[in-house]
Design an enzyme around this catalytic site. Structure first.
Site, PDB file in Angstrom:
ATOM      1  N   CYS A  83       0.636  -1.267  -0.062  1.00 43.86           N
ATOM      2  CA  CYS A  83       0.096   0.075  -0.164  1.00 43.86           C
ATOM      3  C   CYS A  83       0.844   1.074  -0.157  1.00 43.86           C
ATOM      4  CB  CYS A  83      -0.804   0.227   1.249  1.00 43.86           C
ATOM      5  SG  CYS A  83      -1.226  -1.753   2.232  1.00 43.86           S
ATOM      6  N   ASP A  84       0.332   2.313  -0.389  1.00 49.82           N
ATOM      7  CA  ASP A  84       0.847   3.601  -0.091  1.00 49.82           C
ATOM      8  C   ASP A  84      -0.171   4.659   0.103  1.00 49.82           C
ATOM      9  OD1 ASP A  84       3.589   4.845  -0.177  1.00 49.82           O
ATOM     10  OD2 ASP A  84       2.655   6.365  -1.587  1.00 49.82           O
ATOM     11  N   GLN A  85       0.392   5.845   0.591  1.00 55.73           N
ATOM     12  CA  GLN A  85      -0.789   6.734   0.777  1.00 55.73           C
ATOM     13  C   GLN A  85       0.033   8.422   0.525  1.00 55.73           C
ATOM     14  OE1 GLN A  85      -2.409   7.884   4.873  1.00 55.73           O
ATOM     15  NE2 GLN A  85      -4.359   7.280   3.938  1.00 55.73           N
TER      16      GLN A  85
END
Length: 203
Positions: A83-85
């Protein structure tokens, strides 16, 4: 999903406490591995493209380190979630603040304004090579945030490690959230419904 254990192994490619908690709350058992990548080396104009590219880079970094049992043909598949944000404010991508001063400026900007989080989830079936990823966007509207609250947050320091210096579930921040358009788990870094759907799609 039935109460019995799902027929796959799960690896969360993240060391984020919030993501671990969300995945645990979803009822999954999993191991964690973190990708040691230079996030600054990956640049994209659009936040949606950036978070997807980073989730893919994390997967690529972790996959060679995972040993998959080659034994019997019916061995359960191994799934990797990366994931990334980023936070987007007035069209500009914000990553983790580079200093206390920047964190302070970020929070002052949000006061009486709004920001968005763009989160990516990528699920890779390491056994079949099947991979599905999508991003999710949440809009967050703020009341005014008093300076003394910002001071306390910076002193405590967690915000310095959060994308955009933003932690909406923090007890000091909660009272100043006017509205969240989207899911809180997405803001915390792992949108549950999206993750659930992508897991099903790669199995």
């Amino acid at each position: 999903m039935e109460a019995n254990a799902p027929q796959f192994k799960l690896i969360l490619g993240s060391s984020s406490t919030a993501r671990k908690k969300i995945l645990g709350d979803m009822g999954y058992e999993f191991t964690t591995m973190s990708a040691d990548i230079d996030e600054k080396a990956i640049r994209k104009e659009k936040p949606e493209d950036l978070v997807m590219a980073l989730a893919e880079a994390k997967a690529e970094a972790i996959i060679p380190r995972v040993s998959i049992g080659e034994s019997e043909g019916d061995a359960e598949p191994t799934l990797l979630i990366t994931c990334d944000q980023v936070v987007v404010y007035e069209g500009v991508i914000r990553e983790k603040p580079s200093s206390e001063a920047e964190a302070r400026q970020f929070m002052k900007d949000y006061a009486n304004g709004h920001a968005a989080t763009v989160s990516s989830v990528l699920v890779t079936n390491l056994t079949t090579g099947s991979r599905r990823g999508e991003w999710d966007k949440v809009e967050i509207y703020f009341h005014d945030i008093p300076d003394q609250v910002i001071d306390k947050l910076i002193e405590e320091g967690i915000v310095l490690y959060a994308a955009g210096g933003l932690i909406i579930e923090h007890p000091l921040v909660l009272p100043y959230i006017k509205e969240v358009v989207g899911s809180t788990d997405s803001v915390m870094g792992l949108p549950k419904a999206l993750t659930e759907r992508l897991i099903k799609e790669v199995l």
